[in-house]
Scaffold this motif. Structure first.
Motif, PDB file in Angstrom:
ATOM      1  N   SER A   1      24.791  15.844 -43.252  1.00 10.68           N
ATOM      2  CA  SER A   1      25.673  16.433 -42.245  1.00 10.68           C
ATOM      3  C   SER A   1      27.030  15.743 -42.297  1.00 10.68           C
ATOM      4  O   SER A   1      27.110  14.551 -42.632  1.00 10.68           O
ATOM      5  CB  SER A   1      25.060  16.266 -40.850  1.00 10.68           C
ATOM      6  OG  SER A   1      25.124  14.913 -40.433  1.00 10.68           O
TER       7      SER A   1
ATOM      8  N   ALA B   1      28.817  14.669 -39.922  1.00 10.89           N
ATOM      9  CA  ALA B   1      28.841  13.540 -38.994  1.00 10.89           C
ATOM     10  C   ALA B   1      28.184  12.318 -39.618  1.00 10.89           C
ATOM     11  O   ALA B   1      28.689  11.183 -39.499  1.00 10.89           O
ATOM     12  CB  ALA B   1      28.118  13.907 -37.693  1.00 10.89           C
TER      13      ALA B   1
ATOM     14  N   GLN C   1      30.474  10.960 -42.404  1.00 14.91           N
ATOM     15  CA  GLN C   1      31.622  10.240 -41.842  1.00 14.91           C
ATOM     16  C   GLN C   1      31.204   8.875 -41.297  1.00 14.91           C
ATOM     17  O   GLN C   1      31.909   7.881 -41.488  1.00 14.91           O
ATOM     18  CB  GLN C   1      32.252  11.091 -40.736  1.00 14.91           C
ATOM     19  CG  GLN C   1      33.515  10.479 -40.148  1.00 14.91           C
ATOM     20  CD  GLN C   1      34.144  11.376 -39.096  1.00 14.91           C
ATOM     21  OE1 GLN C   1      33.659  12.464 -38.831  1.00 14.91           O
ATOM     22  NE2 GLN C   1      35.230  10.920 -38.490  1.00 14.91           N
TER      23      GLN C   1
ATOM     24  N   LEU D   1      24.241  27.070 -30.862  1.00 17.11           N
ATOM     25  CA  LEU D   1      25.129  26.085 -30.254  1.00 17.11           C
ATOM     26  C   LEU D   1      25.791  26.628 -29.003  1.00 17.11           C
ATOM     27  O   LEU D   1      26.208  25.859 -28.137  1.00 17.11           O
ATOM     28  CB  LEU D   1      26.195  25.639 -31.254  1.00 17.11           C
ATOM     29  CG  LEU D   1      25.675  24.895 -32.490  1.00 17.11           C
ATOM     30  CD1 LEU D   1      26.845  24.489 -33.369  1.00 17.11           C
ATOM     31  CD2 LEU D   1      24.884  23.667 -32.080  1.00 17.11           C
TER      32      LEU D   1
ATOM     33  N   SER E   1      22.606  19.442 -21.388  1.00 14.72           N
ATOM     34  CA  SER E   1      23.029  18.234 -22.118  1.00 14.72           C
ATOM     35  C   SER E   1      21.869  17.259 -22.227  1.00 14.72           C
ATOM     36  O   SER E   1      20.915  17.283 -21.445  1.00 14.72           O
ATOM     37  CB  SER E   1      24.212  17.577 -21.407  1.00 14.72           C
ATOM     38  OG  SER E   1      23.836  17.206 -20.089  1.00 14.72           O
TER      39      SER E   1
ATOM     40  N   ALA F   1      21.411  12.448 -33.269  1.00 18.01           N
ATOM     41  CA  ALA F   1      22.491  13.438 -33.212  1.00 18.01           C
ATOM     42  C   ALA F   1      23.358  13.379 -34.466  1.00 18.01           C
ATOM     43  O   ALA F   1      23.794  14.413 -34.987  1.00 18.01           O
ATOM     44  CB  ALA F   1      23.336  13.203 -31.960  1.00 18.01           C
ATOM     45  N   THR F   2      23.609  12.185 -34.961  1.00 17.43           N
ATOM     46  CA  THR F   2      24.405  12.037 -36.184  1.00 17.43           C
ATOM     47  C   THR F   2      23.664  12.610 -37.377  1.00 17.43           C
ATOM     48  O   THR F   2      24.259  13.266 -38.239  1.00 17.43           O
ATOM     49  CB  THR F   2      24.721  10.553 -36.425  1.00 17.43           C
ATOM     50  OG1 THR F   2      25.398  10.021 -35.282  1.00 17.43           O
ATOM     51  CG2 THR F   2      25.591  10.372 -37.655  1.00 17.43           C
TER      52      THR F   2
ATOM     53  N   GLY G   1      23.627  16.455 -36.948  1.00 22.90           N
ATOM     54  CA  GLY G   1      24.962  17.029 -37.128  1.00 22.90           C
ATOM     55  C   GLY G   1      25.866  16.858 -35.931  1.00 22.90           C
ATOM     56  O   GLY G   1      27.046  16.565 -36.082  1.00 22.90           O
ATOM     57  N   SER G   2      25.318  17.031 -34.711  1.00 26.72           N
ATOM     58  CA  SER G   2      26.124  16.871 -33.502  1.00 26.72           C
ATOM     59  C   SER G   2      25.193  16.830 -32.303  1.00 26.72           C
ATOM     60  O   SER G   2      24.016  17.214 -32.385  1.00 26.72           O
ATOM     61  CB  SER G   2      27.109  18.034 -33.352  1.00 26.72           C
ATOM     62  OG  SER G   2      26.408  19.252 -33.111  1.00 26.72           O
ATOM     63  N   ARG G   3      25.716  16.356 -31.166  1.00 28.65           N
ATOM     64  CA  ARG G   3      24.903  16.310 -29.952  1.00 28.65           C
ATOM     65  C   ARG G   3      24.611  17.726 -29.445  1.00 28.65           C
ATOM     66  O   ARG G   3      23.549  17.966 -28.847  1.00 28.65           O
ATOM     67  CB  ARG G   3      25.604  15.489 -28.868  1.00 28.65           C
ATOM     68  CG  ARG G   3      25.673  14.002 -29.172  1.00 28.65           C
ATOM     69  CD  ARG G   3      26.050  13.182 -27.944  1.00 28.65           C
ATOM     70  NE  ARG G   3      24.986  13.147 -26.946  1.00 28.65           N
ATOM     71  CZ  ARG G   3      23.940  12.342 -26.993  1.00 28.65           C
ATOM     72  NH1 ARG G   3      23.768  11.522 -28.008  1.00 28.65           N
ATOM     73  NH2 ARG G   3      23.032  12.357 -26.023  1.00 28.65           N
ATOM     74  N   GLU G   4      25.528  18.652 -29.659  1.00 25.10           N
ATOM     75  CA  GLU G   4      25.286  20.019 -29.239  1.00 25.10           C
ATOM     76  C   GLU G   4      24.129  20.632 -30.020  1.00 25.10           C
ATOM     77  O   GLU G   4      23.248  21.288 -29.454  1.00 25.10           O
ATOM     78  CB  GLU G   4      26.562  20.861 -29.423  1.00 25.10           C
ATOM     79  CG  GLU G   4      27.722  20.468 -28.531  1.00 25.10           C
ATOM     80  CD  GLU G   4      28.432  19.210 -28.996  1.00 25.10           C
ATOM     81  OE1 GLU G   4      28.188  18.789 -30.157  1.00 25.10           O
ATOM     82  OE2 GLU G   4      29.208  18.628 -28.213  1.00 25.10           O
ATOM     83  N   GLN G   5      24.146  20.400 -31.344  1.00 24.89           N
ATOM     84  CA  GLN G   5      23.062  20.914 -32.173  1.00 24.89           C
ATOM     85  C   GLN G   5      21.729  20.281 -31.773  1.00 24.89           C
ATOM     86  O   GLN G   5      20.703  20.951 -31.683  1.00 24.89           O
ATOM     87  CB  GLN G   5      23.370  20.622 -33.648  1.00 24.89           C
ATOM     88  CG  GLN G   5      22.305  21.069 -34.627  1.00 24.89           C
ATOM     89  CD  GLN G   5      22.276  22.572 -34.831  1.00 24.89           C
ATOM     90  OE1 GLN G   5      23.226  23.257 -34.466  1.00 24.89           O
ATOM     91  NE2 GLN G   5      21.179  23.082 -35.391  1.00 24.89           N
TER      92      GLN G   5
END
Length: 1008
Positions: free
Chosen positions: A270, A272, A275, A567, A573, A590-591, A594-598
């Motif tokens: 991912s 995230a 990075q 998403l 949350s 989450a990382t 991919g993301s906290r939303e996912q």
């Protein structure tokens, strides 16, 4: 800007005033007048050099060295006098004018010297011989007005410098504003449609406009592709503005040049995660110099502009490079020029030499300097492409791999990680991996191996050669077994998450990686008959613990509902406490996803699936439920329950496991498997062999690792009920209490569970069975040390007092160790008096006169807590009662009881001998008690009798010599047996005894 300059000017003035005051004060420290008379009357005795004279001479010597081209000598001399500023004469002091230079002093030796303050500068061209005679008079002490005039003159000079700097900065601001306007025009005006437009950073880098900023490649966007033909940015395939091999140095634009191509690894990380992985490459682009280093000129015009920006910072440092720190700063300023030249120079030999200079520019680069060099290396790599990186940069790293300075080897280790995205994949997974493996195995510096592990983690984020899996696994074990904590920490933070991400893509996480670690744990436990290697167990179990987040991410990503995760919409949350705190961003689920939303969308579907639809067809989760959990529970059952370290490690593992997989999973999948094994019945307890499941480590690990995961009222009730049932079952079965004790020790370490444990124990206090009440009394001993004194007074002591009046004598005896521990740990006088009264009733009540078990327990408790208890309690209670018990044992008719008491008394006296005992107590209680004990041992155990005779002899000598040296009398009796003959005899006899190891250790303990 003017306000900032005015503030800096005020600060400079304050600094000058403070320095002048300090120097003036130092100048007033003169040699006393009597000493001056002695020096004058005896010319052969040289007067010591004064501080001002030393500083003045130092200044003149340094000035002479510089004028005559002795630069290295000047640098060394200035470093040896680092408390003096050789660039400013006023740093010497106020009370002395600047004299002529050394050459002038030598030529005019013996003549009257002119005052340098009245002498004109060389630039005026005035010869000192042309001045009038009044200029040659000896300088007298300056008046206050003259000093003030000099201060004003100095400050006016400083104001002039600051005004000049202000003008320079204003000019720089105007230039930057002009560049900003140009950039805005470039962004707003569409360029020729030669390529698809990418991100704005890419547009700037690829724009055909030949202005300065359009000709630079910016490393700040390292995770974004630049000038690629693909409109979708791929963080795993960094590209950059290219340069063709330069046949000559000429102005070039981006027309006619294809983008530099980097190998695209076949990976699915991912963005995230990628990075976060690259964030461990420590580069510096926030400062002016860092920004300059991160951009490489691509045309003649941009080179000229770069020189215009850099040279004003280099030239002053050349002029001032008298000290090592100035030289180092100058070297940093040269990095952009070296990189630019190395990029654009047409000759390979010259480029190699320039890169060699870059890596050897600073002898021992610090963190900031290494970051600057790394930033430059990455900019170079992004600019020239993988072929030149392999041919030109990697050899520089290889040459430094065994450098004598660890800072240089650290630069190599960090470079391998930073350059990983820009290398050919064959080199990345072969040469670079081998270099790092060699450094991990051979380098002696912890910080180097730490950087190696982080770089290996970055490599694992790009590697796609499946044949390297086994090598990665061995590297993981090697890193985890490193003796340095910082290396192990880096392994958990970077390497394991990156390696696990690769195994997820390979499909090896559940099929190979985790099973391999479980197999090693099982092998260790099979060898446990010869002593369990707890360190290796910790290595394997900690690795498993670090694999929990990627395992859960794998379960989510391979779930039946993954394709339905949206998403957008009403997605709740994630609670802050939903997951355990990750050791690093790479261990954050989450990382990985991919993301906290996912993750939030997936968690909502995950909970619904578990609660309503089941796990049919969910292979990744079924593996966890049907293979991983049963194997872990079986392993837990084979752990030695007395090993507190192993219990704690597995408890933390299950806690993190259950918290990660969630409450529904814990309640429906984990707890039922434990409860099926831990059936709370006497069938699960083998009273004779003590090998039932309830006596194993499964009990404390389930109680502390699973039942404590969630802290709602129903969760606490379940934990209380489980502990009560275990206590009852073990007590009624006459089984060992090791599993219950381990549970109390692990839970008692957390004050949040003290009330809960006291509730469990109160259940035992009021239980109808005496066996359960005995167990409760024993458990209080474990709990007292960690509980605050308020709870001890309100909950513990009342419960123990209740048990001490129990109809069953065995229950009363069971309270004695807990009472002793209270005497050892509590400081409240009223509480201590209550406990003392209760113990006195045990010793003095006639009904206990023939209670052999009670006397044994009391003597054992006195020996354990006596050395650490309050001295008054020891002197007034313990020693007199031990004397009485020893005296009573002399008339004991039952030989078995007599030797039991004598042996226990021997251990108690050995432990108490390390305490300071007053002469009165020594004569009235300690020595008489020892003599009574010796009487018993003469017939029962001659070996003990020899040691007791030595102890008595030493005590008698101490009493006789007490008046000679009080300090000597405070020494412990055991410590006084240090004479070689007595020591050898004492230790040889002690080695032949069959008494407990705790007693032998206590003999040589000092009072805490």
């Amino acid at each position: 800007m003017s306000r900032i300059l005015e503030f800096e000017l005020r600060k400079a003035k304050d600094t000058i005033q403070a320095l002048r005051a300090n120097l003036t004060q130092a100048a007033e420290c003169e040699v006393p007048s009597q000493e001056r008379k002695n020096f004058k009357s005896s010319p052969e005795i040289q007067e010591p050099i004064r501080p001002l004279e030393k500083r003045a001479l130092n200044f003149l010597v340094n000035e002479y060295l510089l004028k005559n081209e002795y630069k290295l000598s000047s640098i060394t001399f200035s470093d040896e006098n680092d408390d003096q500023d050789f660039e400013l004469w006023d740093d010497v002091g106020l009370n002395i004018p600047k004299p002529p230079d050394l050459l002038q002093l030598y030529r005019n030796c013996g003549n009257s010297l002119p005052s340098p303050r009245d002498k004109s500068d060389a630039s005026v061209g005035t010869d000192s011989g042309e001045l009038g005679g009044h200029y040659f008079q000896q300088p007298v002490q300056k008046t206050e007005s003259v000093q003030q005039a000099e201060v004003v003159q100095e400050l006016e000079y400083q104001i002039g410098l600051l005004n000049s700097e202000k003008q320079s900065l204003a000019e720089q601001i105007r230039r930057l504003q002009s560049e900003i306007q140009t950039l805005r025009k470039n962004v707003s005006t569409p360029s020729a449609p030669t390529e698809e437009m990418g991100p704005s950073r890419s547009e700037m880098a690829c724009n055909k406009n030949p202005l300065d900023n359009g000709q630079y490649l910016d490393v700040l966007g390292a995770s974004e592709p630049e000038c690629t033909t693909d409109s979708k940015p791929d963080p795993l395939a960094p590209t950059s503005t290219p340069t063709q091999p330069h046949t000559k140095f000429k102005s070039q634009t981006s027309h006619g040049k294809g983008p530099v191509q980097f190998d695209r690894p076949n990976r699915k990380l991912s963005p995230a995660f990628h990075q976060a992985l690259l964030s461990f490459c420590r580069m510096s682009a926030d400062s002016r110099l860092g920004s300059e280093v991160s951009r490489i000129a691509d045309s003649e015009e941009s080179v000229m502009l770069m020189l215009g920006r850099c040279l004003p910072h280099i030239v002053p440092n050349v002029l001032l490079a008298k000290r090592e720190r100035m030289v180092v700063h100058l070297c940093q300023e040269l990095i952009p020029l070296i990189l630019c030249t190395a990029c654009l120079h047409p000759e390979p030999k010259e480029r190699d030499q320039l890169l060699h200079i870059l890596f050897n520019l600073i002898k021992r680069p610090d963190d900031e300097q290494r970051q600057m060099i790394l930033t430059g290396c990455v900019a170079f790599a992004r600019h020239v492409g993988p072929t030149r990186v392999e041919a030109e940069l990697l050899p520089q790293c290889w040459e430094q791999i065994n450098h004598k300075y660890p800072e240089r080897r650290l630069l190599v280790a960090e470079s391998c990680g930073a350059l990983a995205p820009y290398l050919p994949k064959e080199i990345r997974s072969s040469l670079v991996l081998s270099m790092l493996q060699q450094m991990l195995a051979d380098d002696k510096a912890d910080m180097v191996r730490e950087a190696v592990v982080k770089s290996l983690g970055i490599i694992m984020g790009y590697i796609d050669d499946t044949d390297k899996y086994l090598q990665g696994f061995e590297l993981m074990l090697l890193s985890l077994g490193d003796p340095s904590e910082r290396v192990v920490s880096a392994t958990h933070q970077v390497f394991i998450p990156a390696f696990a991400a690769w195994t997820m893509e390979l499909g090896n996480l559940q099929s190979q990686l985790m099973p391999a670690l479980l197999t090693r744990i099982e092998k260790l436990l099979k060898q446990g008959d010869h002593g369990l290697d707890e360190h290796k167990l910790h290595i394997f179990l900690s690795a498993l613990q670090s694999l929990i987040p990627p395992l859960f991410a794998l379960v989510l990503q391979n779930a039946p509902f993954t394709s339905r995760a949206k998403l957008h919409g009403d997605v709740p949350s994630i609670e802050v406490t939903r997951f355990p705190r990750p050791a690093s961003p790479l261990q954050d689920v989450a990382t990985i996803v991919g993301s906290r939303e996912q993750l939030a969308a997936l968690l909502q579907l995950y909970d619904h699936q578990l609660q309503h639809e089941g796990t049919t067809g969910w292979e990744s989760l079924l593996w966890v439920v049907n293979q991983l959990l049963p194997q872990l529970i079986e392993i837990v059952g084979r752990i030695n329950v007395t090993s507190s370290t192993c219990v704690h490690e597995f408890s933390r593992f299950f806690w993190r496991f259950c918290r990660t997989f969630g409450k529904i999973f814990t309640n429906t999948k984990v707890k039922p498997q434990f409860q099926e094994i831990l059936r709370l019945s006497e069938e699960n307890v083998d009273a004779t062999a003590g090998n039932g499941i309830l006596t194993k480590a499964t009990v404390p690990i389930y109680a502390t690792g699973v039942l404590t995961c969630y802290n709602q009222e129903e969760d606490r009730k379940l934990l209380v009920g489980f502990l009560e049932d275990v206590m009852t079952t073990l007590s009624l079965s006459h089984a060992p209490l090791g599993s219950l004790k381990a549970s109390f020790v692990e839970l008692g370490a957390n004050p949040a569970y003290h009330e809960l444990l006291l509730t469990v124990l109160w259940y035992g206090v009021v239980h109808t069975s005496a066996l359960v009440r005995c167990t409760a009394a024993r458990m209080f001993e474990l709990l007292v040390k960690g509980v605050n004194e308020t709870l001890v007074a309100q909950r513990v002591v009342p419960a123990l007092i209740t048990l001490s009046s129990d109809p069953e004598i065995s229950v009363r005896i069971s309270t004695i160790p807990a009472f002793g521990t209270i005497m050892e740990t509590v400081t409240q006088k009223e509480l201590l008096e209550r406990v003392k009264m209760q113990l006195a009733s045990f010793l003095e009540d006639p009904q206990y006169q023939d209670q052999h078990s009670l006397h044994m327990e009391i003597i054992k408790t006195f020996g354990r807590v006596g050395p650490n208890a309050e001295p008054r309690f020891r002197d007034e209670f313990v020693l007199p009662h031990l004397h009485k018990l020893a005296l009573a044992n002399n008339i004991q008719m039952v030989e078995v009881k007599r030797i039991d008491i004598a042996t226990q008394l021997f251990e108690a006296y050995s432990a108490l001998s390390c305490c300071f005992i007053s002469e009165e107590l020594m004569v009235n209680h300690f020595l008489p008690g020892l003599r009574c004990l010796r009487t018993d041992m003469e017939t029962l155990s001659p070996e003990h009798e020899v040691i007791l005779s030595s102890m008595i002899k030493e005590c008698e000598l101490k009493v006789e010599n007490r008046g000679v040296g009080e300090a000597q009398g405070s020494m412990s009796i055991a410590a006084s047996l240090v004479g070689e003959d007595a020591k050898t005899k004492f230790l040889n006899k002690m080695g032949q005894l069959t008494t407990s190891g705790a007693m032998l250790a206590n003999v040589f303990q000092r009072k805490k």
